[in-house]
Scaffold this active site. Structure first.
Site, PDB file in Angstrom:
ATOM      1  N   GLY A  18       0.837  -1.192   0.000  1.00 39.92           N
ATOM      2  CA  GLY A  18       0.000   0.000   0.000  1.00 39.92           C
ATOM      3  C   GLY A  18       0.871   1.240   0.000  1.00 39.92           C
ATOM      4  N   SER A  19       0.208   2.392   0.019  1.00 40.69           N
ATOM      5  CA  SER A  19       0.970   3.637  -0.042  1.00 40.69           C
ATOM      6  C   SER A  19       1.741   3.908   1.235  1.00 40.69           C
ATOM      7  CB  SER A  19       0.021   4.809  -0.324  1.00 40.69           C
ATOM      8  OG  SER A  19      -0.966   4.876   0.677  1.00 40.69           O
ATOM      9  N   ALA A  20       1.316   3.296   2.358  1.00 38.44           N
ATOM     10  CA  ALA A  20       1.999   3.547   3.629  1.00 38.44           C
ATOM     11  C   ALA A  20       3.063   2.500   3.936  1.00 38.44           C
ATOM     12  CB  ALA A  20       0.985   3.603   4.771  1.00 38.44           C
ATOM     13  N   GLY A  21       3.002   1.353   3.269  1.00 38.95           N
ATOM     14  CA  GLY A  21       3.993   0.328   3.565  1.00 38.95           C
ATOM     15  C   GLY A  21       3.627  -1.005   2.953  1.00 38.95           C
ATOM     16  N   VAL A  23       2.570  -5.194   3.666  1.00 39.27           N
ATOM     17  CA  VAL A  23       1.989  -6.155   4.618  1.00 39.27           C
ATOM     18  C   VAL A  23       2.621  -7.523   4.381  1.00 39.27           C
ATOM     19  CG1 VAL A  23      -0.111  -7.247   5.454  1.00 39.27           C
ATOM     20  CG2 VAL A  23      -0.175  -4.871   4.675  1.00 39.27           C
ATOM     21  N   ASP A 130      -9.584   6.939   7.234  1.00 37.30           N
ATOM     22  CA  ASP A 130      -9.278   6.453   5.886  1.00 37.30           C
ATOM     23  C   ASP A 130     -10.112   5.215   5.560  1.00 37.30           C
ATOM     24  OD1 ASP A 130      -8.021   6.643   3.432  1.00 37.30           O
ATOM     25  OD2 ASP A 130      -6.295   5.441   4.037  1.00 37.30           O
TER      26      ASP A 130
END
Length: 414
Positions: A18-21, A23, A130
């Protein structure tokens, strides 16, 4: 390749990005876990790391069947990670990509699950910020619910808040996913629990229609629509469900339902939705084959540049048109009142019955031209018929009988 995350966890393989990191499927002292490893640039931000630690207690305290629980937060060197329950299934975006839209009963059941989870979070003072299909997981191993839906769980609590630090956003930035942002966020107000309700109602609309109510085009145009436009009704759903969506998409935060109310109201509607098929509507902006040629633009685009999309209205001066942006944490400046007051002419996304032409589309304009031509021809025929009838009634007899002397005529002038 396996890698250690702190002293207690091992990440084995990537499950998604994802855009944040990223998984990872991981292993901990209590068995399998999901590990969300935040980006390195975030891990190197000392201010964010401090906030990460401060939020630990709140995030670890969220326990609910429809919330993906955070088991641990790891700060270790360049690693900044959230260790979460492992949900064996897929996210809601993947299902939407496959099916485009869901039967109303399944859509409402999924959203009711998430509303229940939000109610617990909001009671604890935690705002998700979000809510979107990418952050809703479907537990494929759980029991099937109404409409054959799998249990839904909300994930990534706290990630938006962690990344939304004062240094990164100040008072002039918007961080979020444009399609799901509440109007008050666009206008620069702080996020409250009501922003999650607005986003969840947007998700419900998308599950039913196959598209979001204000999405499409440049992110700036999307933001403007949230503030200036009214959601257009979806044909084919019960009025009770539609009124619920409208209330939760209200521009005024105080007019929206609370999460607990939304969950309860949605479950009350489930019996009337049983057996309903997915809606049959076309997404605004889509066209079918056999289109008429587009009317020419005001001027040709610069050499090498594609023609701009109709309806893409940049809110940020100098921004380039782009397709709908669903990325998390899209950073934009807060628009000024004059920009928001500019309206959204040409950007409205009006649902319509399948096969019907979109207002303003090439097909619609061609049909309008054909109607005008037919109307003009019909008018000429009508006028001609009226003229012939009048001539026959008044002048036709004179033509046949020749000139008459009524005795009242003045002498002809020489």
């Amino acid at each position: 390749m396996a890698r250690k995350i702190g002293s207690r966890y091992t990440a084995h393989q990537i499950l998604g990005r994802g855009s944040a990191g990223t998984v990872w499927l991981g292993e901990g002292p209590e068995g399998p876990v999901a590990i969300k490893l935040l980006r390195e640039d975030l891990a190197s931000d000392q201010e964010l790391v401090g906030r990460f630690v401060q939020e630990r207690t709140a995030l670890l305290g969220l326990e609910h069947p429809h919330v993906v629980s955070v088991r641990d937060l790891v700060v270790d060197g360049n690693d900044l990670a959230l260790v979460m329950d492992l949900v064996r299934g897929t996210d809601l975006r993947t299902r939407l990509d496959r099916e485009r839209r869901l039967p109303p009963e399944a859509a409402v059941a999924i959203v009711a699950d998430i509303a229940d989870g939000l109610a617990v979070a909001h009671a604890a003072g935690v705002v998700h910020r979000d809510v979107k299909p990418e952050n809703i997981l479907l537990d494929m191993e759980g029991p099937l619910g109404p409409g054959g839906s799998h249990p839904a769980l909300l994930t990534d609590f706290g990630v938006a808040k962690l990344i939304d630090t004062p240094r990164r956003t100040r008072a002039t930035k918007i961080i979020g996913t444009p399609d799901y942002l509440a109007p008050e966020i666009v206008e620069g107000l702080p996020p409250r629990a009501s922003v999650d309700i607005y986003a969840l109602a947007t998700v419900l609309y998308e599950l039913l229609a196959g598209f979001t109510p204000f999405g499409g085009g440049h992110p700036g145009a999307v933001l403007r629509r949230h503030v200036t436009e009214t959601v257009v009704p979806l044909p084919g759903i019960p009025d009770e469900l539609w009124q619920l969506i409208v209330q939760c998409l209200a521009k005024a935060p105080a007019s929206r339902l609370r999460a607990s109310e939304l969950g309860a109201r949605l479950r009350e509607l489930l019996p009337m939705l049983a057996g309903m098929p997915p809606l049959d509507v076309d997404e605004p902006g889509t066209e079918t084959v056999e289109e008429a040629p587009e009317e020419p633009l005001a001027g040709p685009p610069p050499a090498g540049e594609p023609a701009p999309r109709r309806g893409a209205v940049p809110l940020v001066p100098g921004a380039k048109p782009a397709d709908a942006n669903r990325d998390t944490h899209t950073s934009m400046r807060v628009p000024g009142p004059d920009e928001l007051a500019g309206g959204a002419r040409g950007t409205a996304r009006v649902p319509r019955a399948a096969g019907a032409p979109r207002p303003g589309s090439a097909r619609n304009r061609a049909a309008a031209r054909r109607r005008r031509a037919a109307l003009g021809a019909g008018t000429l025929v009508l006028l001609a018929a009226i003229g012939i009838g009048t001539w026959a009634a008044t002048g036709g007899d004179d033509a046949d009988a020749g000139p008459r002397d009524t005795g009242d005529s003045a002498p002809a002038s020489p």
